[in-house]
Write a protein that holds these residues in place. Structure first.
Motif, PDB file in Angstrom:
ATOM      1  N   SER A 246       0.837  -1.205   0.000  1.00 51.86           N
ATOM      2  CA  SER A 246       0.000   0.000   0.000  1.00 51.86           C
ATOM      3  C   SER A 246       0.873   1.258   0.000  1.00 51.86           C
ATOM      4  CB  SER A 246      -0.910  -0.001   1.219  1.00 51.86           C
ATOM      5  OG  SER A 246      -1.592   1.216   1.334  1.00 51.86           O
TER       6      SER A 246
ATOM      7  N   GLY B 142       1.038   4.362  -2.658  1.00 53.52           N
ATOM      8  CA  GLY B 142       0.996   5.765  -2.250  1.00 53.52           C
ATOM      9  C   GLY B 142       2.175   6.553  -2.789  1.00 53.52           C
TER      10      GLY B 142
ATOM     11  N   LEU C  50      -1.644   9.037   3.544  1.00 53.05           N
ATOM     12  CA  LEU C  50      -1.826   7.587   3.517  1.00 53.05           C
ATOM     13  C   LEU C  50      -0.535   6.881   3.919  1.00 53.05           C
ATOM     14  CD1 LEU C  50      -3.316   4.904   2.598  1.00 53.05           C
ATOM     15  CD2 LEU C  50      -2.212   5.315   0.400  1.00 53.05           C
TER      16      LEU C  50
ATOM     17  N   THR D 193      -0.091   4.530   7.135  1.00 54.26           N
ATOM     18  CA  THR D 193       0.349   3.169   6.902  1.00 54.26           C
ATOM     19  C   THR D 193       1.655   2.890   7.647  1.00 54.26           C
ATOM     20  OG1 THR D 193      -0.686   3.232   4.732  1.00 54.26           O
ATOM     21  CG2 THR D 193       0.897   1.482   5.115  1.00 54.26           C
TER      22      THR D 193
END
Length: 90
Positions: A15, A19, A38, A42
């Protein structure tokens, strides 16, 4: 349990890569900032999972600092964006 947590860490790292691609490609500064937020969130989640997986409670403190920095960064972006909007209206 540790293997499951480490699997979640790998998924969260994927992820973060997504990003990072969004930060590079944009197209607007808002998109880039949201992608950076983000990545910050994360990163905090990864630190929390690693703290539990490898039994290092000090990583909880690092995660808390990262969370606070991410919040301050978001506030700074909103203030800067608002100032730019007000400058364009005048």
């Amino acid at each position: 349990m540790t293997q499951t947590l480490l699997l979640f860490v790998v998924v969260l790292l994927a992820s973060m890569v997504a990003g990072l691609i969004r930060v590079k490609r944009g197209p607007t500064s808002s998109d880039r900032m949201l992608a950076a937020q983000l990545m910050g969130t994360t990163g905090v989640a990864i630190l929390l999972l690693l703290s539990e997986a490898i039994s290092r409670p000090a990583l909880l403190d690092v995660a808390l600092v990262f969370a606070l920095l991410a919040a301050v960064t978001g506030i700074a972006f909103v203030q800067r964006y608002h100032a730019m909007e007000m400058g364009e209206q005048e």
